[in-house]
Scaffold this motif. Structure first.
Motif, mmCIF file in Angstrom:
data_model
loop_
_atom_site.group_PDB
_atom_site.id
_atom_site.type_symbol
_atom_site.label_atom_id
_atom_site.label_comp_id
_atom_site.label_asym_id
_atom_site.label_seq_id
_atom_site.Cartn_x
_atom_site.Cartn_y
_atom_site.Cartn_z
ATOM 1 N N TYR A 105 1.759 -3.823 1.462
ATOM 2 C CA TYR A 105 0.407 -4.381 1.525
ATOM 3 C C TYR A 105 0.464 -5.893 1.744
ATOM 4 O O TYR A 105 -0.429 -6.459 2.389
ATOM 5 C CB TYR A 105 -0.359 -4.053 0.247
ATOM 6 C CG TYR A 105 -0.886 -2.639 0.212
ATOM 7 C CD1 TYR A 105 -1.764 -2.181 1.173
ATOM 8 C CD2 TYR A 105 -0.496 -1.764 -0.799
ATOM 9 C CE1 TYR A 105 -2.245 -0.885 1.149
ATOM 10 C CE2 TYR A 105 -0.968 -0.467 -0.841
ATOM 11 C CZ TYR A 105 -1.842 -0.028 0.132
ATOM 12 O OH TYR A 105 -2.313 1.255 0.110
ATOM 13 N N LYS B 223 0.640 -6.486 5.389
ATOM 14 C CA LYS B 223 -0.672 -6.307 6.007
ATOM 15 C C LYS B 223 -1.586 -7.497 5.733
ATOM 16 O O LYS B 223 -2.352 -7.921 6.611
ATOM 17 C CB LYS B 223 -1.313 -5.024 5.488
ATOM 18 C CG LYS B 223 -0.570 -3.757 5.895
ATOM 19 C CD LYS B 223 -1.265 -2.514 5.352
ATOM 20 C CE LYS B 223 -0.514 -1.248 5.769
ATOM 21 N NZ LYS B 223 -1.170 -0.021 5.261
ATOM 22 N N GLU C 284 -5.358 -2.821 -3.325
ATOM 23 C CA GLU C 284 -4.347 -1.768 -3.344
ATOM 24 C C GLU C 284 -3.009 -2.299 -3.851
ATOM 25 O O GLU C 284 -2.285 -1.604 -4.586
ATOM 26 C CB GLU C 284 -4.181 -1.178 -1.936
ATOM 27 C CG GLU C 284 -5.418 -0.443 -1.417
ATOM 28 C CD GLU C 284 -5.811 0.719 -2.299
ATOM 29 O OE1 GLU C 284 -4.895 1.413 -2.786
ATOM 30 O OE2 GLU C 284 -7.021 0.929 -2.505
ATOM 31 N N ALA C 285 -2.669 -3.528 -3.470
ATOM 32 C CA ALA C 285 -1.426 -4.135 -3.965
ATOM 33 C C ALA C 285 -1.493 -4.348 -5.471
ATOM 34 O O ALA C 285 -0.494 -4.152 -6.184
ATOM 35 C CB ALA C 285 -1.164 -5.457 -3.251
ATOM 36 N N TYR D 16 -6.576 -4.770 0.975
ATOM 37 C CA TYR D 16 -5.132 -4.664 0.769
ATOM 38 C C TYR D 16 -4.721 -5.312 -0.551
ATOM 39 O O TYR D 16 -3.802 -4.823 -1.232
ATOM 40 C CB TYR D 16 -4.390 -5.327 1.926
ATOM 41 C CG TYR D 16 -4.606 -4.651 3.261
ATOM 42 C CD1 TYR D 16 -4.755 -3.271 3.352
ATOM 43 C CD2 TYR D 16 -4.677 -5.391 4.450
ATOM 44 C CE1 TYR D 16 -4.965 -2.650 4.569
ATOM 45 C CE2 TYR D 16 -4.888 -4.772 5.667
ATOM 46 C CZ TYR D 16 -5.026 -3.405 5.728
ATOM 47 O OH TYR D 16 -5.224 -2.792 6.933
#
Length: 492
Positions: free
Chosen positions: A316, A319, A175-176, A172
């Motif tokens: 994200y 998460k 992706e962030a 995550y």
């Protein structure tokens, strides 16, 4: 041809070619897309974001490595001042003899010749008849120099879900980082567009100022001729000359502003501020009719949320906070791991005391079960849960702000287009007003003041059209930004 003439001829040719190359470079045309590409490639914040993505990828690989067995080596050397001895002195051990009658071993005890009974000492201990001598030296070992080491293998079996959670966190986080990089790219593009259209705007106003100075200069020449003919006064000429001087000063200011705006664009693009940048749109008639994005009154906010890179980074983050709570919870759960080792030492005691390297394998399992920590681990878990709530609230607040941004941006874009249309309609009136004033002045029914007022109104109308056209472009770019439609295609 003489050698020195040939040399000078070649030197002149090289100089001419170099000058031509420099002129071609100086006349390079920069489009809006090329400015965006150069800015994205040179921007320091974009480089930082790209490096953050690379760092997140390394962290993800590090987290995955926790699934695999780890192999370590540890070794050392120890110097001891003294030797080690099991006994403090020579030892005398009693012996036994096999007794046929009892079918067992019996101690060899000294007996009284008269009574035949074993002899006892004053403290009641039997006196052995024979003893075995164990010298102290035989149980003394040299440990002055000790070398030791071990190669260990550890395979996690169950760590309370910590390893799985850490792998999710690093995924995550990567992706962030990509979402934040894309969001930064949108900021760079918007900054480039603002600087680009500022140059176009100032260049258009520069040409407008030149035209305005030319109008005033023509009026001055006409008034001079009229003064010579006696149909105009010296005061009329002075009024025109004052206006002309003021217009020339304004022209100089606009020219300086054009230089400064080019510097600002070069700086945003990451180029030297003295770069000669000729823009593709600076000599094109400004118009707002080339915009491709229609201005809607309503938008599907679910699609907008999905495209917004900053909102994706916040999602994200939520998460990540969930997984961090799983990591905190793992501190309250058992941990199980397999352990294997090959340890060695010199000296060693595997086959008597020997001063040489010798080692052995060992395999086992290790279990750790938390029992009581006075609520420390549980409170850590509850704090992680609170961080989830905070991240969710931040996400909801960001969505609310995005709703406001979209509504305001769409409204501003619509109003900017309306203003542009109104400014375009004023152009015809300003042109007609100027034409009528100029014609009336030639026929003697208008004064110089009337003509200068018409020229000023003409200048204002064209200036407002330029500002309105630029505002339409910038509002369109900002609307695309808040809608999440400005993200460029970037290499991973």
């Amino acid at each position: 041809m003489q050698p020195h003439r040939l040399f000078y001829s070649l030197l002149l040719t090289v100089a001419l070619v170099s000058t031509a190359i420099i002129q071609v470079k100086a006349q390079e045309i920069w489009s809006l897309d090329s400015c965006r590409s150069v800015a994205l490639a040179n921007n320091k914040q974009m480089r930082i974001r790209n490096e953050s993505i690379r760092m997140a990828d390394y962290q993800k690989r590090e987290a995955f490595a926790a699934y695999l067995p780890s192999i370590d080596f540890a070794g050392g050397y120890l110097y001891n001042q003294k030797k080690i001895s099991i006994f403090d002195s020579d030892q005398l051990l009693p012996t036994k003899t096999f007794d046929l009658e009892t079918q067992s071993y019996q101690f060899n005890l000294a007996k009284n010749p008269e009574t035949g009974l074993p002899i006892k000492t004053a403290d009641g201990q039997y006196v052995p008849e024979t003893v075995a001598l164990i010298p102290k030296e035989s149980m003394t070992y040299d440990i002055h120099n000790v070398f030791f080491g071990a190669i260990t293998l550890t395979q996690p079996i169950y760590m309370g879900g910590k390893i799985v959670a850490m792998n999710h966190i690093t995924h995550y986080a990567e992706e962030a980082a990509k979402a934040l990089r894309n969001n930064e790219a949108e900021n760079v593009i918007y900054a480039v567009d603002a600087a680009y259209w500022q140059v176009v705007s100032v260049k258009a106003k520069y040409k407008l100022a030149v035209s305005y100075v030319a109008l005033l200069d023509t009026l001055r020449q006409n008034v001079e001729a009229m003064v010579r003919q006696g149909v105009a006064t010296r005061s009329d000429l002075l009024s025109v000359e004052v206006k002309l001087n003021s217009a020339e000063v304004d022209l100089l200011k606009v020219e300086n502003g054009l230089v400064l705006s080019r510097m600002a664009l070069a700086q945003v693009c990451g180029l030297p501020v003295d770069s000669q940048m000729t823009l593709a749109d600076e000599d094109v008639e400004l118009s707002a009719t080339t915009l491709n994005t229609p201005i809607a009154t309503q938008y599907d906010m679910a699609d907008v949320y999905a495209r917004r890179q900053d909102l994706r980074a916040l999602e994200y983050n939520v998460k990540v906070k969930h997984e961090e709570s799983n990591v905190a919870r793992s501190s309250m759960l058992p941990n199980v791991a397999l352990v294997g080792a090959w340890s060695f030492s010199n000296p060693n005691m595997f086959d008597g005391f020997k001063k040489r390297f010798e080692g052995a394998f060992s395999v086992g399992a290790m279990v750790t079960i938390p029992i009581w920590h006075w609520g420390g681990n549980y409170n850590k878990y509850r704090a992680a849960k609170s961080q989830i709530t905070i991240a969710q609230l931040e996400l909801e607040d960001a969505r609310t702000l995005i709703d406001l941004q979209v509504s305001q941006s769409a409204f501003r874009a619509t109003e900017a287009l309306k203003t542009y249309i109104k400014a375009v309609s004023n152009i015809a009136s300003a042109d007609e007003n100027l034409r009528s004033a100029t014609l009336g002045f030639r026929e003697g029914v208008m004064t110089t003041d009337n003509v200068m007022e018409a020229q000023t109104a003409w200048l204002k109308a064209y200036s407002e059209k330029i500002d309105a056209a630029i505002d339409v472009h910038l509002c369109d770019v900002y609307l695309s930004k808040v809608l999440g439609q400005l993200t460029p295609a970037l290499s991973e």
